[in-house]
Scaffold this motif. Structure first.
Motif, mmCIF file in Angstrom:
data_model
loop_
_atom_site.group_PDB
_atom_site.id
_atom_site.type_symbol
_atom_site.label_atom_id
_atom_site.label_comp_id
_atom_site.label_asym_id
_atom_site.label_seq_id
_atom_site.Cartn_x
_atom_site.Cartn_y
_atom_site.Cartn_z
ATOM 1 N N LEU A 344 0.824 -1.205 0.000
ATOM 2 C CA LEU A 344 0.000 0.000 0.000
ATOM 3 C C LEU A 344 0.859 1.255 0.000
ATOM 4 O O LEU A 344 1.714 1.442 0.870
ATOM 5 N N PHE A 345 0.611 2.133 -0.981
ATOM 6 C CA PHE A 345 1.328 3.389 -1.073
ATOM 7 C C PHE A 345 0.690 4.437 -0.162
ATOM 8 O O PHE A 345 -0.500 4.372 0.172
ATOM 9 N N THR A 346 1.484 5.431 0.220
ATOM 10 C CA THR A 346 1.022 6.458 1.171
ATOM 11 C C THR A 346 0.400 7.663 0.485
ATOM 12 O O THR A 346 -0.303 8.446 1.122
ATOM 13 N N GLY A 347 0.666 7.887 -0.798
ATOM 14 C CA GLY A 347 0.191 9.078 -1.474
ATOM 15 C C GLY A 347 1.116 10.271 -1.324
ATOM 16 O O GLY A 347 0.757 11.391 -1.702
ATOM 17 N N SER A 348 2.323 10.067 -0.816
ATOM 18 C CA SER A 348 3.272 11.164 -0.625
ATOM 19 C C SER A 348 3.817 11.653 -1.959
ATOM 20 O O SER A 348 4.045 10.856 -2.885
ATOM 21 N N GLU A 349 4.070 12.937 -2.048
ATOM 22 C CA GLU A 349 4.700 13.527 -3.218
ATOM 23 C C GLU A 349 6.204 13.278 -3.160
ATOM 24 O O GLU A 349 6.791 13.194 -2.084
ATOM 25 N N VAL A 350 6.836 13.135 -4.338
ATOM 26 C CA VAL A 350 8.282 12.962 -4.394
ATOM 27 C C VAL A 350 8.889 14.100 -5.197
ATOM 28 O O VAL A 350 8.191 14.816 -5.927
ATOM 29 N N THR A 351 10.173 14.284 -5.076
ATOM 30 C CA THR A 351 10.865 15.350 -5.797
ATOM 31 C C THR A 351 11.116 14.945 -7.250
ATOM 32 O O THR A 351 11.137 13.757 -7.593
ATOM 33 N N GLY A 352 11.356 15.946 -8.077
ATOM 34 C CA GLY A 352 11.705 15.679 -9.460
ATOM 35 C C GLY A 352 13.010 14.937 -9.596
ATOM 36 O O GLY A 352 13.205 14.164 -10.538
ATOM 37 N N TYR A 387 7.802 4.943 -20.658
ATOM 38 C CA TYR A 387 6.752 5.956 -20.573
ATOM 39 C C TYR A 387 6.386 6.134 -19.100
ATOM 40 O O TYR A 387 6.637 5.230 -18.289
ATOM 41 N N CYS A 388 5.799 7.249 -18.764
ATOM 42 C CA CYS A 388 5.573 7.535 -17.347
ATOM 43 C C CYS A 388 4.273 8.291 -17.139
ATOM 44 O O CYS A 388 4.013 9.301 -17.807
ATOM 45 N N ALA A 389 3.454 7.785 -16.229
ATOM 46 C CA ALA A 389 2.269 8.499 -15.755
ATOM 47 C C ALA A 389 2.644 9.168 -14.438
ATOM 48 O O ALA A 389 2.918 8.483 -13.445
ATOM 49 N N VAL A 390 2.706 10.485 -14.433
ATOM 50 C CA VAL A 390 3.102 11.234 -13.241
ATOM 51 C C VAL A 390 1.868 11.512 -12.391
ATOM 52 O O VAL A 390 0.896 12.103 -12.870
ATOM 53 N N HIS A 391 1.904 11.057 -11.145
ATOM 54 C CA HIS A 391 0.788 11.271 -10.215
ATOM 55 C C HIS A 391 1.075 12.432 -9.276
ATOM 56 O O HIS A 391 0.327 13.406 -9.219
ATOM 57 N N ARG A 392 2.190 12.303 -8.543
ATOM 58 C CA ARG A 392 2.540 13.283 -7.504
ATOM 59 C C ARG A 392 4.043 13.505 -7.499
ATOM 60 O O ARG A 392 4.771 12.884 -6.722
ATOM 61 N N VAL A 393 4.511 14.360 -8.376
ATOM 62 C CA VAL A 393 5.932 14.692 -8.463
ATOM 63 C C VAL A 393 6.042 16.214 -8.443
ATOM 64 O O VAL A 393 5.421 16.897 -9.268
ATOM 65 N N HIS A 394 6.817 16.718 -7.512
ATOM 66 C CA HIS A 394 6.960 18.172 -7.365
ATOM 67 C C HIS A 394 7.564 18.770 -8.635
ATOM 68 O O HIS A 394 8.598 18.328 -9.134
ATOM 69 N N ARG A 423 -6.002 7.995 -11.195
ATOM 70 C CA ARG A 423 -7.238 7.201 -11.116
ATOM 71 C C ARG A 423 -7.340 6.250 -12.299
ATOM 72 O O ARG A 423 -7.781 5.103 -12.144
ATOM 73 N N ARG A 424 -6.914 6.690 -13.474
ATOM 74 C CA ARG A 424 -6.999 5.830 -14.649
ATOM 75 C C ARG A 424 -6.037 4.649 -14.544
ATOM 76 O O ARG A 424 -6.342 3.544 -14.998
ATOM 77 N N VAL A 425 -4.870 4.859 -13.944
ATOM 78 C CA VAL A 425 -3.947 3.747 -13.708
ATOM 79 C C VAL A 425 -4.577 2.737 -12.751
ATOM 80 O O VAL A 425 -4.480 1.520 -12.953
ATOM 81 N N GLN A 426 -5.231 3.221 -11.708
ATOM 82 C CA GLN A 426 -5.884 2.333 -10.745
ATOM 83 C C GLN A 426 -6.997 1.531 -11.419
ATOM 84 O O GLN A 426 -7.112 0.316 -11.219
ATOM 85 N N GLU A 427 -7.808 2.201 -12.222
ATOM 86 C CA GLU A 427 -8.934 1.526 -12.865
ATOM 87 C C GLU A 427 -8.486 0.494 -13.886
ATOM 88 O O GLU A 427 -9.241 -0.419 -14.221
ATOM 89 N N ALA A 428 -7.264 0.618 -14.385
ATOM 90 C CA ALA A 428 -6.764 -0.320 -15.388
ATOM 91 C C ALA A 428 -6.315 -1.648 -14.783
ATOM 92 O O ALA A 428 -6.105 -2.621 -15.518
ATOM 93 N N LEU A 429 -6.152 -1.716 -13.459
ATOM 94 C CA LEU A 429 -5.729 -2.972 -12.829
ATOM 95 C C LEU A 429 -6.840 -4.012 -12.943
ATOM 96 O O LEU A 429 -8.005 -3.726 -12.683
ATOM 97 N N PHE A 430 -6.475 -5.235 -13.311
ATOM 98 C CA PHE A 430 -7.457 -6.308 -13.362
ATOM 99 C C PHE A 430 -7.858 -6.770 -11.965
ATOM 100 O O PHE A 430 -8.984 -7.201 -11.745
ATOM 101 N N ALA A 436 -2.567 1.557 -6.487
ATOM 102 C CA ALA A 436 -1.701 2.200 -7.471
ATOM 103 C C ALA A 436 -1.974 3.695 -7.584
ATOM 104 O O ALA A 436 -1.072 4.477 -7.908
ATOM 105 N N GLU A 437 -3.190 4.113 -7.304
ATOM 106 C CA GLU A 437 -3.565 5.516 -7.427
ATOM 107 C C GLU A 437 -2.739 6.409 -6.512
ATOM 108 O O GLU A 437 -2.522 7.592 -6.810
ATOM 109 N N LEU A 438 -2.252 5.874 -5.383
ATOM 110 C CA LEU A 438 -1.502 6.677 -4.422
ATOM 111 C C LEU A 438 0.010 6.580 -4.622
ATOM 112 O O LEU A 438 0.768 7.098 -3.811
ATOM 113 N N ALA A 439 0.456 5.929 -5.693
ATOM 114 C CA ALA A 439 1.873 5.950 -6.023
ATOM 115 C C ALA A 439 2.264 7.353 -6.477
ATOM 116 O O ALA A 439 1.414 8.151 -6.897
ATOM 117 N N ALA A 440 3.546 7.677 -6.426
ATOM 118 C CA ALA A 440 4.006 8.987 -6.881
ATOM 119 C C ALA A 440 4.039 9.058 -8.409
ATOM 120 O O ALA A 440 3.727 10.092 -9.000
#
Length: 533
Positions: A344-352, A387-394, A423-430, A436-440
């Motif tokens: 389980l991810f925490t939803g914390s933001e990470v640096t660039g 390729y990269c889906a950026v969720h929470r990156v400063h 949210r779209r990454v989370q919804e794509a999980l089977f 996954a939605e709370l990953a950075a």
């Protein structure tokens, strides 16, 4: 225990299946990518109580202990095998973990103690096996990850047979040792069925990526091969190709640097150890077996036209990333942190800088694999993209990007800026087994989809090995970027939705794997390190 488990076959054919043609293999493997939930028959069920041993078990045969002392090539081999393949951690989970399959995501109680290794593996099944050929000693050995020792499976004449299998002349110099990585089919098949045709190759690619990194550090050089005579290699290591197949061979050290001063080969023939199986029934699949036969055909990598560029939103330009950190990817604390410490991810933001570090060093690992492997695997590594889906990156707007290694930048693609990408990454999980939605951010490994040539399915195997090497790079680099980051890799997701989000539809390329990266919540279960006795 029994040496002769009963075999049951799924499908309608009997006997030895003919190898799939390239077109048949392409149709089969395309289905494994698009929806692994439909890979098996509707009546497919897992017998959780009749699974294989967690390690390959040999009985009989001479054994060689590994340790930091002794000949330099054996000391280096000790470090490589322990940091890639050894059972180095024991995890306790009173609830027995969660066993599930793509077609049956219901939880099943398993063992409360799990044996963990340094490299990631789908479902923690660890289907890869490691063998060594000690060229100075003229010995072929299997690596026992439980005891951290080598079991001799072949003696005098091994080097000559390996030269023939690799297509080398009698006078061509060899390195001090060779590492042979195989995939043991039943380790994955008993749980995942036909989907293991893909999962097993990706797992082997993870092992190739890690072993190549360690070989460069411990031996000063790694020479990776994916083109060889499979049947000849199986014969000289005593392998049954219906249950196990060689995936790659790695030369450990520069050719011609072996001293040949190890223990002399025994005068008497080596005793051939027997393999013990735990499972009473080993299931088979006609399509799976036919794909493996097709993958043994010698491969060639013809020139291919460049894939069309992905769709780029108007007026978007590459976003330069901060300079990456230069962590020691193979430091002991990094290798220890790589093991998943929860789901389980925490939803914390990470640096660039952390995002930049993961992407840069993963791409660098693929470049090194392409450099060190002059045959098909190297070509597949060279055409593998990140390729990269950026969720929470400063400093980086949420959205969909392609990583450009040359300028070290992110290029917005497809849907571009998208506040709802997590949210779209989370919804794509089977199977929503983690958040996954709370990953950075989430890294997707992308390759050309049409791997076919005139030589069967070996290019598919090489492609999935390259995908696995990229997965290994992301998970290792995530652990090195910061102490609180971890990567969680999955193959079971809606690739069509992700291809659409990145603008890949109609481009000839598609997503193959995804790794969610972020800070994880503390694991309530304990995990301890173990060292060889």
């Amino acid at each position: 225990m029994t040496n002769e488990p009963r075999t049951s076959t799924t499908g309608t054919a009997t006997g030895v299946p003919a190898a799939l043609t390239a077109d048949e293999a392409y149709a089969y493997t395309s289905g494994l990518r698009l929806d692994p939930r439909t890979a098996n028959p509707e009546d497919w069920r897992v017998d959780w109580h009749d699974g294989p041993w967690p390690v390959k078990v040999y009985t009989g045969g001479r054994r060689l202990r590994l340790g930091p002392d002794g000949a330099p090539h054996l000391a280096a081999l000790h470090r490589l095998l322990y940091d890639a393949f050894a059972i180095s951690r024991v995890r306790a989970d009173p609830a027995g973990g969660v066993h599930a399959t793509p077609s049956d995501p219901r939880p099943h109680r398993g063992s409360s103690v799990q044996l963990r290794r340094p490299i990631p593996s789908g479902g923690s099944m660890y289907p890869t096996e490691a063998y060594t050929v000690l060229t100075g000693e003229d010995l072929g050995c299997h690596y026992d990850p439980y005891r951290h020792e080598l079991t001799r499976v072949r003696g005098r004449g091994t080097v000559r047979a390996v030269r023939t299998a690799l297509g080398m002349s009698a006078h061509e110099p060899l390195p001090p040792a060779l590492l042979v990585i195989t995939s043991r089919f039943w380790k994955n098949f008993y749980k995942y069925g036909d989907f293991s045709a893909r999962l097993g190759a990706v797992d082997a690619g993870v092992a190739v990526g890690r072993a190549g990194r360690l070989a460069r550090a411990a031996f000063g050089h790694a020479d990776v091969r994916s083109a060889f005579d499979d049947a000849a290699l199986h014969a000289c290591l005593g392998l049954d190709e219906t249950v196990e197949n060689v995936q790659a061979v790695i030369g450990l050290g520069h050719p011609g640097t072996g001293t040949g001063k190890g223990a002399p080969p025994p005068a008497a023939p080596e005793p051939v150890p027997a393999v013990l199986e735990r499972s009473r029934v080993i299931k088979r699949s006609v399509r799976f077996d036919a794909l493996q036969r097709a993958a043994r055909a010698p491969g060639r990598t013809p020139p291919r036209p460049p894939s069309p560029a992905p769709t780029v939103p108007a007026d978007d330009v590459p976003l330069g990333l901060p300079a990456p950190h230069r962590p020691d990817l193979l430091a002991a604390p990094v290798l220890a942190r790589r093991a998943s410490r929860g789901r389980l991810f925490t939803g914390s933001e990470v640096t660039g800088e952390r995002l930049a570090t993961v992407l840069h060093h993963t791409a660098e690992g693929l470049r090194e694999l392409a450099r060190d492997c002059p045959d098909g695997l190297g070509a597949r590594a060279a055409e593998t993209a990140l390729y990269c889906a950026v969720h929470r990156v400063h400093g980086v707007a949420p959205g969909w990007y392609r990583y450009l290694a040359g300028p070290h930048a992110l290029l917005p693609v497809g849907a571009g800026a998208d506040p709802g990408c997590a949210r779209r990454v989370q919804e794509a999980l089977f199977a929503a087994s983690f958040n996954a939605e709370l990953a950075a951010f989430t890294v997707h490994v992308v390759t050309p989809l049409d791997w076919r040539d005139a030589a069967g399915a070996r290019p598919y195997r090489e492609q999935q090995l390259a995908v696995g090497a990229a997965v290994e790079g992301v998970t290792l680099c995530a652990a090195a970027a910061a102490e609180d980051l971890s990567g969680h890799a999955v193959l079971g997701f809606d690739v069509t939705a992700m291809d659409r989000a990145y603008g890949l539809e109609g481009s000839g390329s598609g997503t193959q794997a995804q790794v969610c990266v972020g800070a994880l919540r503390s694991d309530p279960n304990w995990e301890i390190a173990v060292i060889p006795r």
